[in-house]
Design a protein around this motif. Structure first.
Motif, PDB file in Angstrom:
ATOM      1  N   SER A  67      -8.788  44.021   0.382  1.00  0.00           N
ATOM      2  CA  SER A  67      -9.387  44.865   1.419  1.00  0.00           C
ATOM      3  C   SER A  67      -8.567  44.865   2.698  1.00  0.00           C
ATOM      4  O   SER A  67      -8.828  45.669   3.604  1.00  0.00           O
ATOM      5  CB  SER A  67     -10.816  44.393   1.721  1.00  0.00           C
ATOM      6  N   SER A  68      -7.600  43.991   2.795  1.00  0.00           N
ATOM      7  CA  SER A  68      -6.748  43.904   3.985  1.00  0.00           C
ATOM      8  C   SER A  68      -5.365  44.478   3.700  1.00  0.00           C
ATOM      9  O   SER A  68      -4.783  44.233   2.632  1.00  0.00           O
ATOM     10  CB  SER A  68      -6.607  42.444   4.439  1.00  0.00           C
ATOM     11  N   GLY A  69      -4.838  45.207   4.674  1.00  0.00           N
ATOM     12  CA  GLY A  69      -3.475  45.719   4.534  1.00  0.00           C
ATOM     13  C   GLY A  69      -2.435  44.627   4.539  1.00  0.00           C
ATOM     14  O   GLY A  69      -1.264  44.872   4.211  1.00  0.00           O
ATOM     15  N   ASP A  70      -2.843  43.392   4.887  1.00  0.00           N
ATOM     16  CA  ASP A  70      -1.908  42.268   4.865  1.00  0.00           C
ATOM     17  C   ASP A  70      -1.339  42.026   3.472  1.00  0.00           C
ATOM     18  O   ASP A  70      -0.289  41.391   3.335  1.00  0.00           O
ATOM     19  CB  ASP A  70      -2.603  40.994   5.347  1.00  0.00           C
ATOM     20  N   ILE A  71      -2.027  42.531   2.451  1.00  0.00           N
ATOM     21  CA  ILE A  71      -1.556  42.314   1.083  1.00  0.00           C
ATOM     22  C   ILE A  71      -0.185  42.934   0.870  1.00  0.00           C
ATOM     23  O   ILE A  71       0.594  42.480   0.014  1.00  0.00           O
ATOM     24  CB  ILE A  71      -2.569  42.883   0.055  1.00  0.00           C
ATOM     25  N   GLU A  72       0.155  43.940   1.662  1.00  0.00           N
ATOM     26  CA  GLU A  72       1.467  44.555   1.523  1.00  0.00           C
ATOM     27  C   GLU A  72       2.573  43.591   1.962  1.00  0.00           C
ATOM     28  O   GLU A  72       3.662  43.564   1.365  1.00  0.00           O
ATOM     29  CB  GLU A  72       1.508  45.855   2.325  1.00  0.00           C
ATOM     30  N   PRO A 151     -15.896  30.084  -7.602  1.00  0.00           N
ATOM     31  CA  PRO A 151     -14.634  30.835  -7.604  1.00  0.00           C
ATOM     32  C   PRO A 151     -13.640  30.225  -6.630  1.00  0.00           C
ATOM     33  O   PRO A 151     -14.003  29.413  -5.781  1.00  0.00           O
ATOM     34  CB  PRO A 151     -15.052  32.242  -7.186  1.00  0.00           C
ATOM     35  N   LEU A 152     -12.397  30.637  -6.749  1.00  0.00           N
ATOM     36  CA  LEU A 152     -11.314  30.037  -5.981  1.00  0.00           C
ATOM     37  C   LEU A 152     -11.221  30.704  -4.606  1.00  0.00           C
ATOM     38  O   LEU A 152     -10.893  31.893  -4.494  1.00  0.00           O
ATOM     39  CB  LEU A 152      -9.999  30.184  -6.731  1.00  0.00           C
ATOM     40  N   ARG A 153     -11.506  29.927  -3.569  1.00  0.00           N
ATOM     41  CA  ARG A 153     -11.410  30.446  -2.205  1.00  0.00           C
ATOM     42  C   ARG A 153      -9.952  30.415  -1.770  1.00  0.00           C
ATOM     43  O   ARG A 153      -9.358  29.358  -1.622  1.00  0.00           O
ATOM     44  CB  ARG A 153     -12.260  29.626  -1.245  1.00  0.00           C
ATOM     45  N   ALA A 154      -9.395  31.578  -1.538  1.00  0.00           N
ATOM     46  CA  ALA A 154      -8.009  31.662  -1.081  1.00  0.00           C
ATOM     47  C   ALA A 154      -7.917  31.404   0.418  1.00  0.00           C
ATOM     48  O   ALA A 154      -6.977  30.770   0.892  1.00  0.00           O
ATOM     49  CB  ALA A 154      -7.412  33.019  -1.427  1.00  0.00           C
ATOM     50  N   LEU A 155      -8.914  31.893   1.155  1.00  0.00           N
ATOM     51  CA  LEU A 155      -8.902  31.746   2.603  1.00  0.00           C
ATOM     52  C   LEU A 155     -10.273  32.094   3.165  1.00  0.00           C
ATOM     53  O   LEU A 155     -11.153  32.570   2.442  1.00  0.00           O
ATOM     54  CB  LEU A 155      -7.853  32.662   3.237  1.00  0.00           C
ATOM     55  N   SER A 156     -10.465  31.838   4.432  1.00  0.00           N
ATOM     56  CA  SER A 156     -11.648  32.291   5.149  1.00  0.00           C
ATOM     57  C   SER A 156     -11.190  33.058   6.376  1.00  0.00           C
ATOM     58  O   SER A 156     -10.195  32.712   7.009  1.00  0.00           O
ATOM     59  CB  SER A 156     -12.528  31.110   5.574  1.00  0.00           C
ATOM     60  N   LYS A 157     -11.917  34.116   6.687  1.00  0.00           N
ATOM     61  CA  LYS A 157     -11.635  34.930   7.864  1.00  0.00           C
ATOM     62  C   LYS A 157     -12.881  34.971   8.742  1.00  0.00           C
ATOM     63  O   LYS A 157     -13.898  34.361   8.427  1.00  0.00           O
ATOM     64  CB  LYS A 157     -11.235  36.341   7.441  1.00  0.00           C
ATOM     65  N   ALA A 158     -12.805  35.706   9.826  1.00  0.00           N
ATOM     66  CA  ALA A 158     -13.943  35.810  10.735  1.00  0.00           C
ATOM     67  C   ALA A 158     -14.034  37.216  11.309  1.00  0.00           C
ATOM     68  O   ALA A 158     -13.019  37.893  11.499  1.00  0.00           O
ATOM     69  CB  ALA A 158     -13.825  34.791  11.858  1.00  0.00           C
ATOM     70  N   ILE A 325      -0.519  32.529  -3.271  1.00  0.00           N
ATOM     71  CA  ILE A 325      -1.474  32.744  -2.181  1.00  0.00           C
ATOM     72  C   ILE A 325      -2.180  31.449  -1.799  1.00  0.00           C
ATOM     73  O   ILE A 325      -2.747  31.341  -0.703  1.00  0.00           O
ATOM     74  CB  ILE A 325      -2.511  33.829  -2.556  1.00  0.00           C
ATOM     75  N   MET A 326      -2.108  30.432  -2.677  1.00  0.00           N
ATOM     76  CA  MET A 326      -2.722  29.142  -2.369  1.00  0.00           C
ATOM     77  C   MET A 326      -1.750  28.198  -1.664  1.00  0.00           C
ATOM     78  O   MET A 326      -2.056  27.021  -1.482  1.00  0.00           O
ATOM     79  CB  MET A 326      -3.272  28.495  -3.643  1.00  0.00           C
ATOM     80  N   THR A 327      -0.605  28.723  -1.262  1.00  0.00           N
ATOM     81  CA  THR A 327       0.357  27.942  -0.485  1.00  0.00           C
ATOM     82  C   THR A 327       0.522  28.580   0.891  1.00  0.00           C
ATOM     83  O   THR A 327       0.199  29.758   1.094  1.00  0.00           O
ATOM     84  CB  THR A 327       1.736  27.890  -1.174  1.00  0.00           C
ATOM     85  N   GLU A 328       1.043  27.819   1.839  1.00  0.00           N
ATOM     86  CA  GLU A 328       1.249  28.370   3.178  1.00  0.00           C
ATOM     87  C   GLU A 328       2.220  29.538   3.145  1.00  0.00           C
ATOM     88  O   GLU A 328       2.054  30.526   3.874  1.00  0.00           O
ATOM     89  CB  GLU A 328       1.776  27.288   4.131  1.00  0.00           C
ATOM     90  N   GLU A 334      -1.822  36.426   5.459  1.00  0.00           N
ATOM     91  CA  GLU A 334      -3.236  36.799   5.571  1.00  0.00           C
ATOM     92  C   GLU A 334      -3.915  36.105   6.743  1.00  0.00           C
ATOM     93  O   GLU A 334      -4.932  36.575   7.246  1.00  0.00           O
ATOM     94  CB  GLU A 334      -3.976  36.445   4.271  1.00  0.00           C
ATOM     95  N   ILE A 335      -3.407  34.966   7.170  1.00  0.00           N
ATOM     96  CA  ILE A 335      -4.074  34.211   8.236  1.00  0.00           C
ATOM     97  C   ILE A 335      -3.187  34.093   9.471  1.00  0.00           C
ATOM     98  O   ILE A 335      -3.410  33.237  10.320  1.00  0.00           O
ATOM     99  CB  ILE A 335      -4.504  32.808   7.751  1.00  0.00           C
ATOM    100  N   GLY A 336      -2.209  34.980   9.572  1.00  0.00           N
ATOM    101  CA  GLY A 336      -1.281  34.922  10.696  1.00  0.00           C
ATOM    102  C   GLY A 336      -1.930  35.168  12.041  1.00  0.00           C
ATOM    103  O   GLY A 336      -1.457  34.681  13.066  1.00  0.00           O
ATOM    104  N   GLU A 337      -3.049  35.932  12.055  1.00  0.00           N
ATOM    105  CA  GLU A 337      -3.772  36.181  13.311  1.00  0.00           C
ATOM    106  C   GLU A 337      -5.014  35.303  13.406  1.00  0.00           C
ATOM    107  O   GLU A 337      -5.836  35.471  14.306  1.00  0.00           O
ATOM    108  CB  GLU A 337      -4.184  37.653  13.413  1.00  0.00           C
ATOM    109  N   GLY A 338      -5.155  34.374  12.488  1.00  0.00           N
ATOM    110  CA  GLY A 338      -6.303  33.478  12.494  1.00  0.00           C
ATOM    111  C   GLY A 338      -6.962  33.418  11.134  1.00  0.00           C
ATOM    112  O   GLY A 338      -7.078  34.426  10.440  1.00  0.00           O
TER     113      GLY A 338
END
Length: 389
Positions: A67-72, A151-158, A325-328, A334-338
């Motif tokens: 759902s995020s354009g960060d995937i590109e 399920p496998l949590r890749a990250l959390s956002k806000a 995606i499970m590594t930094e 995906e988490i560059g802005e938080g």
């Protein structure tokens, strides 16, 4: 390249699931979405990363929806690292679920893996129906908390309440979540339409499940008296007042960010938007920040999961993507802005403006209640339709 995606109504998605392999009840009913033990996550007992890379290279390519354009950006980094062509497609979560359901039923799978913000549909339908599956990289397993593996949590956002720092240099012009229900903020609060944004609908249902006490206290702090309501809870009372106070509904967080923080903005507005949009401060010269100190919280956090299509034609490449995606190296895009990684060894890269302590500033999505969110989604959607005007 950005792709325009249509919004699929939740009701349509729930009806669509009836076409998928049955779990013993009509899709959309409590039986079909009841909390049941998920199939065990897959973990390769004899995992060899080098062997996985070679097998993935033989498959040649993969497609991942998010759902995020960060995937590109993730796709570019993945291809640069492994020499495997990866296409990252930005797609609204409901449309991704619909497309993966149809592809699975037709045995014509083009989506190899997906990132899911809508944990309710993932845990209540897609995994139980065998459309997608969870795979956990064995070499990273010890770095992933047990509750984040299946399920496998890749990250959390806000998603946070944000304001224009140039127009309000002294800080956020609202201090309490109930301020947004006041006439002074009529037509000046922007958010994505809950009917098209599952994470927002989930936030509203979760407010009712475990946020009422905080909302009641915030009401008393503001008005100096206990909340009295004819609604079923404080959450429903707040939602009714918000919906009736003429919120401006947008189709994207980008639209919300533009209205709130753009350099030419002249009116003070509050936006309810993803922290990823704080990138616009640097990229576009916007002036926006989280409403720090807002009672009882300044926004909410939610998990984003990663799953592999059960009938993927590139299963090894899909697994390699999950590992990445499970590594930094992978998740940083995906988490560059938080945000926080599902890998406990990956530390947050930045603090978004005004958001310095996720544990105290945010309302937190309870993963154990995500299937209940799915059950209650239509009730909440109908309530919003009746009260929004």
């Amino acid at each position: 390249m950005r792709r325009t995606k249509k919004i699929v109504p939740v009701a349509a998605l729930l009806a669509l699931a009836a076409c998928a392999p049955s779990t013993g009840g009509q899709a959309g009913t409590a039986d079909a979405t009841a909390a049941k033990p998920l199939p065990s996550a897959s973990v390769d007992t004899a995992f060899d990363l080098n062997a996985l890379v070679e097998a993935a290279k033989k498959e040649g390519s993969l497609v991942v929806y998010d759902s995020s354009g960060d995937i590109e950006e993730v796709a570019k980094a993945f291809t640069a690292k492994y020499g495997i062509a990866m296409e990252g497609v930005k797609s609204d979560t409901p449309e991704t679920a619909e497309k993966m359901t149809r592809e699975h039923a037709a045995d014509n799978v083009t989506i190899d893996a997906a990132m899911y913000e809508d944990g309710g549909v993932l845990m209540g339908q897609l995994i139980p129906q065998g459309i997608v599956q969870t795979w956990v990289p064995a070499d990273l397993q010890d770095q992933i908390l047990p509750e984040d593996r299946n399920p496998l949590r890749a990250l959390s956002k806000a998603t946070v309440f944000a304001y224009n720092t140039k127009l309000s240099p002294g800080g956020c012009p609202i201090k309490n979540i109930w301020d947004l229900t006041e006439p002074a903020w009529s037509g000046k609060f922007l958010m994505q339409d809950p009917l098209g944004k599952p994470t927002v609908t989930s936030f509203l249902t979760q407010l009712d499940s475990h946020g009422n006490q905080a909302l009641e206290q915030a009401y008393q702090d503001k008005f100096g008296e206990p909340l009295k309501t004819k609604e079923k809870s404080a959450a429903y009372e707040w939602i009714r007042r918000i919906a009736a106070n003429k919120p401006v509904l947008t189709s994207s967080d980008e639209d919300t960010s533009s209205a709130v923080g753009a350099p030419n903005a002249a009116d003070k507005k509050i936006g309810f938007m993803s922290i990823s949009k704080f990138r616009n401060n640097e990229d576009k010269g916007y002036a926006q920040s989280t409403c720090e100190g807002m009672k009882p919280f300044a926004g909410f956090s939610y998990p984003k999961y990663v799953a592999i299509a059960a009938k993927s034609k590139h299963p090894n490449a899909a697994k390699l993507y999950v590992h990445f995606i499970m590594t930094e190296e992978g998740v940083k895009h995906e988490i560059g802005e938080g945000g926080t990684s599902g890998n406990s060894t990956v530390k947050p890269l930045v603090d978004p403006p005004g958001l310095t302590d996720w544990s105290t500033q945010l309302f937190h999505t309870d993963p154990q209640k995500l299937v209940a969110d799915l059950q209650n989604r239509q009730i909440m959607s109908d309530f919003w339709r009746l009260t929004h005007r």
